[in-house]
Design a protein around this motif. Sequence first.
Motif, PDB file in Angstrom:
ATOM      1  N   MET A  79      -3.188 -55.622  36.902  1.00  0.00           N
ATOM      2  CA  MET A  79      -4.089 -55.488  38.146  1.00  0.00           C
ATOM      3  C   MET A  79      -5.203 -54.669  37.795  1.00  0.00           C
ATOM      4  SD  MET A  79      -3.053 -57.462  40.460  1.00  0.00           S
ATOM      5  CE  MET A  79      -3.971 -56.933  41.785  1.00  0.00           C
ATOM      6  N   LEU A  80      -4.989 -53.577  37.166  1.00  0.00           N
ATOM      7  CA  LEU A  80      -6.484 -52.599  36.789  1.00  0.00           C
ATOM      8  C   LEU A  80      -7.252 -53.441  35.771  1.00  0.00           C
ATOM      9  CD1 LEU A  80      -4.477 -50.311  38.063  1.00  0.00           C
ATOM     10  CD2 LEU A  80      -5.036 -48.827  35.979  1.00  0.00           C
ATOM     11  N   ARG A  81      -6.676 -54.234  34.793  1.00  0.00           N
ATOM     12  CA  ARG A  81      -7.588 -54.429  33.852  1.00  0.00           C
ATOM     13  C   ARG A  81      -8.233 -56.042  34.736  1.00  0.00           C
ATOM     14  NH1 ARG A  81      -4.187 -55.200  30.712  1.00  0.00           N
ATOM     15  NH2 ARG A  81      -3.329 -57.383  30.972  1.00  0.00           N
ATOM     16  N   GLU A  82      -7.333 -56.918  35.270  1.00  0.00           N
ATOM     17  CA  GLU A  82      -8.021 -58.214  35.818  1.00  0.00           C
ATOM     18  C   GLU A  82      -8.897 -57.942  37.015  1.00  0.00           C
ATOM     19  OE1 GLU A  82      -7.858 -60.810  33.900  1.00  0.00           O
ATOM     20  OE2 GLU A  82      -6.688 -60.135  32.436  1.00  0.00           O
ATOM     21  N   GLU A  83      -8.189 -56.932  37.918  1.00  0.00           N
ATOM     22  CA  GLU A  83      -9.019 -56.912  39.292  1.00  0.00           C
ATOM     23  C   GLU A  83     -10.125 -55.860  39.184  1.00  0.00           C
ATOM     24  OE1 GLU A  83      -8.004 -56.124  44.040  1.00  0.00           O
ATOM     25  OE2 GLU A  83      -6.183 -55.835  42.471  1.00  0.00           O
ATOM     26  N   TYR A  84      -9.732 -54.755  38.660  1.00  0.00           N
ATOM     27  CA  TYR A  84     -10.998 -53.440  38.568  1.00  0.00           C
ATOM     28  C   TYR A  84     -11.553 -53.466  37.350  1.00  0.00           C
ATOM     29  CZ  TYR A  84      -7.858 -52.192  42.528  1.00  0.00           C
ATOM     30  OH  TYR A  84      -7.254 -52.428  43.799  1.00  0.00           O
ATOM     31  N   GLY A  85     -11.142 -54.013  36.336  1.00  0.00           N
ATOM     32  CA  GLY A  85     -12.024 -53.809  34.856  1.00  0.00           C
ATOM     33  C   GLY A  85     -11.480 -52.631  34.482  1.00  0.00           C
ATOM     34  N   LEU A  86     -10.457 -51.899  34.697  1.00  0.00           N
ATOM     35  CA  LEU A  86     -10.357 -50.761  34.140  1.00  0.00           C
ATOM     36  C   LEU A  86      -9.330 -50.825  32.913  1.00  0.00           C
ATOM     37  CD1 LEU A  86      -9.904 -48.738  37.539  1.00  0.00           C
ATOM     38  CD2 LEU A  86     -11.985 -48.790  36.030  1.00  0.00           C
ATOM     39  N   SER A  87      -9.547 -49.748  32.218  1.00  0.00           N
ATOM     40  CA  SER A  87      -8.543 -49.766  30.967  1.00  0.00           C
ATOM     41  C   SER A  87      -8.774 -48.009  30.411  1.00  0.00           C
ATOM     42  CB  SER A  87      -8.888 -50.692  29.960  1.00  0.00           C
ATOM     43  OG  SER A  87      -7.944 -50.210  28.890  1.00  0.00           O
ATOM     44  N   GLY A  88      -7.637 -47.247  30.206  1.00  0.00           N
ATOM     45  CA  GLY A  88      -7.803 -46.015  29.497  1.00  0.00           C
ATOM     46  C   GLY A  88      -7.274 -46.019  28.251  1.00  0.00           C
ATOM     47  N   ALA A  89      -7.176 -47.246  27.699  1.00  0.00           N
ATOM     48  CA  ALA A  89      -6.407 -47.285  26.335  1.00  0.00           C
ATOM     49  C   ALA A  89      -7.475 -46.715  25.399  1.00  0.00           C
ATOM     50  CB  ALA A  89      -6.287 -48.724  25.838  1.00  0.00           C
ATOM     51  N   GLY A  90      -6.880 -45.665  24.602  1.00  0.00           N
ATOM     52  CA  GLY A  90      -7.791 -44.915  23.427  1.00  0.00           C
ATOM     53  C   GLY A  90      -8.648 -44.090  24.041  1.00  0.00           C
ATOM     54  N   VAL A  91      -8.872 -43.808  25.299  1.00  0.00           N
ATOM     55  CA  VAL A  91      -9.950 -42.960  25.936  1.00  0.00           C
ATOM     56  C   VAL A  91      -9.313 -41.515  25.584  1.00  0.00           C
ATOM     57  CG1 VAL A  91     -11.175 -42.191  27.816  1.00  0.00           C
ATOM     58  CG2 VAL A  91     -10.779 -44.463  27.588  1.00  0.00           C
ATOM     59  N   SER A  92     -10.287 -40.525  25.126  1.00  0.00           N
ATOM     60  CA  SER A  92     -10.040 -39.046  24.998  1.00  0.00           C
ATOM     61  C   SER A  92     -11.213 -38.383  25.087  1.00  0.00           C
ATOM     62  CB  SER A  92      -9.604 -39.014  23.314  1.00  0.00           C
ATOM     63  OG  SER A  92      -9.528 -37.522  23.121  1.00  0.00           O
ATOM     64  N   PRO A  93     -11.489 -38.024  26.319  1.00  0.00           N
ATOM     65  CA  PRO A  93     -12.574 -37.166  26.644  1.00  0.00           C
ATOM     66  C   PRO A  93     -12.965 -35.874  25.717  1.00  0.00           C
ATOM     67  CG  PRO A  93     -11.123 -37.350  28.595  1.00  0.00           C
ATOM     68  CD  PRO A  93     -10.447 -37.971  27.504  1.00  0.00           C
ATOM     69  N   LEU A  94     -12.018 -35.384  25.214  1.00  0.00           N
ATOM     70  CA  LEU A  94     -11.921 -34.141  24.215  1.00  0.00           C
ATOM     71  C   LEU A  94     -12.647 -34.666  22.982  1.00  0.00           C
ATOM     72  CD1 LEU A  94     -11.899 -31.140  23.672  1.00  0.00           C
ATOM     73  CD2 LEU A  94      -9.596 -31.288  22.728  1.00  0.00           C
ATOM     74  N   ARG A  95     -12.202 -35.761  22.359  1.00  0.00           N
ATOM     75  CA  ARG A  95     -12.640 -36.408  21.321  1.00  0.00           C
ATOM     76  C   ARG A  95     -14.197 -36.611  21.285  1.00  0.00           C
ATOM     77  NH1 ARG A  95      -9.004 -40.119  20.170  1.00  0.00           N
ATOM     78  NH2 ARG A  95     -10.518 -41.710  20.997  1.00  0.00           N
ATOM     79  N   SER A  96     -14.401 -37.432  22.582  1.00  0.00           N
ATOM     80  CA  SER A  96     -15.616 -37.934  22.776  1.00  0.00           C
ATOM     81  C   SER A  96     -16.814 -36.742  23.063  1.00  0.00           C
ATOM     82  CB  SER A  96     -15.887 -38.592  24.145  1.00  0.00           C
ATOM     83  OG  SER A  96     -15.191 -39.778  23.951  1.00  0.00           O
ATOM     84  N   ALA A  97     -16.387 -35.648  23.551  1.00  0.00           N
ATOM     85  CA  ALA A  97     -17.430 -34.335  23.757  1.00  0.00           C
ATOM     86  C   ALA A  97     -17.506 -33.866  22.097  1.00  0.00           C
ATOM     87  CB  ALA A  97     -16.597 -33.419  24.730  1.00  0.00           C
ATOM     88  N   LEU A  98     -16.430 -33.564  21.490  1.00  0.00           N
ATOM     89  CA  LEU A  98     -16.595 -33.139  20.332  1.00  0.00           C
ATOM     90  C   LEU A  98     -17.431 -33.714  19.198  1.00  0.00           C
ATOM     91  CD1 LEU A  98     -13.137 -31.604  19.647  1.00  0.00           C
ATOM     92  CD2 LEU A  98     -14.933 -30.337  20.366  1.00  0.00           C
ATOM     93  N   THR A  99     -17.278 -35.097  19.310  1.00  0.00           N
ATOM     94  CA  THR A  99     -18.181 -36.083  18.449  1.00  0.00           C
ATOM     95  C   THR A  99     -19.637 -35.856  19.070  1.00  0.00           C
ATOM     96  OG1 THR A  99     -16.280 -37.505  18.194  1.00  0.00           O
ATOM     97  CG2 THR A  99     -18.548 -38.343  17.788  1.00  0.00           C
ATOM     98  N   THR A 100     -19.955 -35.941  20.082  1.00  0.00           N
ATOM     99  CA  THR A 100     -21.174 -35.974  20.864  1.00  0.00           C
ATOM    100  C   THR A 100     -21.887 -34.606  20.504  1.00  0.00           C
ATOM    101  OG1 THR A 100     -20.618 -37.428  22.558  1.00  0.00           O
ATOM    102  CG2 THR A 100     -22.643 -35.936  22.905  1.00  0.00           C
ATOM    103  N   PHE A 101     -21.229 -33.522  20.507  1.00  0.00           N
ATOM    104  CA  PHE A 101     -21.681 -32.215  20.117  1.00  0.00           C
ATOM    105  C   PHE A 101     -21.817 -31.955  18.760  1.00  0.00           C
ATOM    106  CE2 PHE A 101     -20.818 -27.396  19.822  1.00  0.00           C
ATOM    107  CZ  PHE A 101     -22.111 -26.958  20.633  1.00  0.00           C
ATOM    108  N   ALA A 102     -20.997 -32.454  17.901  1.00  0.00           N
ATOM    109  CA  ALA A 102     -21.153 -32.387  16.382  1.00  0.00           C
ATOM    110  C   ALA A 102     -22.783 -33.172  15.991  1.00  0.00           C
ATOM    111  CB  ALA A 102     -19.974 -32.797  15.705  1.00  0.00           C
ATOM    112  N   ALA A 103     -22.560 -34.346  16.687  1.00  0.00           N
ATOM    113  CA  ALA A 103     -23.800 -35.211  16.001  1.00  0.00           C
ATOM    114  C   ALA A 103     -24.967 -34.484  16.685  1.00  0.00           C
ATOM    115  CB  ALA A 103     -23.743 -36.912  16.643  1.00  0.00           C
ATOM    116  N   PHE A 104     -25.105 -34.146  18.054  1.00  0.00           N
ATOM    117  CA  PHE A 104     -26.406 -33.842  18.651  1.00  0.00           C
ATOM    118  C   PHE A 104     -26.690 -32.319  17.637  1.00  0.00           C
ATOM    119  CE2 PHE A 104     -28.850 -31.038  21.363  1.00  0.00           C
ATOM    120  CZ  PHE A 104     -29.338 -32.029  22.179  1.00  0.00           C
TER     121      PHE A 104
END
Length: 250
Positions: free
Chosen positions: A146-171
């Motif tokens: 239901m999450l995927r088909e009705e709402y278009g939501l998926s948390g698979a592989g999402v890591s807020p900390l990894r995204s933040a560190l990657t953004t900060f390092a690249a910046f």
Amino acid sequence: MPTPSREELLDEHQPEAVRARLAKPMRASTLPDAVLGGIDGCVTTFAVVSGAFGAGFSPQIALVLGFANLAADGFSMAVSNYEAGQAQLAQIANTEQIEHRHIALVPEGEREEIRQLFQAKGFEGELLEQVVEALCHDPEVWVSTMLREEYGLSGAGVSPLRSALTTFAAFLLIGALPLLPYALPGFSSTTQFLSSLCVAGLVFLGIGMLKSAVYRVPVWRSGLRTLLMGTAAAGLAFATGYFAHGLLGE
């Protein structure tokens, strides 16, 4: 990235190879975070340099402003990316709770939602009912569907900390490059600015071409588009500094 041959694709799609690949934990790509951080870091840092040059500030002031901007904006962007990821996970968790409650209270209504979602995909008759029965047999599978088909939501592989560190390092890493000419003594301010301009232009072009290699879009079009966006931001900053200096005086 090179396009795999048919033989390579056949090897990758053998039952054992598919099973091994699907068994690996899913991780969201950090490339979009790195590209976003790199472009924003270079744009904002070079914008400071352009504004300082346009206003007639000394190279030392431009260097101090550039590094101050690099640290503050990089941290701010990393925090924003982290909060965005946390908000996404919170939305998914909240929607999961809602769907679990709906399944407990109105299971037939939720079955009908599954039925209509897969009917829209072309399933009909007995096959459609088998799909509905299979998906609704396990509440966790039911909710995730239901999450995927009705709402278009998926948390698979999402890591807020990894995204933040990657953004900060690249910046930090990419954003520091336009400042390097200002750290070299013995050059005039005009030479330092033009050198910084060349470095920034090469960075914009390189990031755009990197995106094209990964996402398989035309190389030069991607590179030039990123270069034009960065140049426009720098030009705006230069014009702002120049006219502000003229209005405010020495």
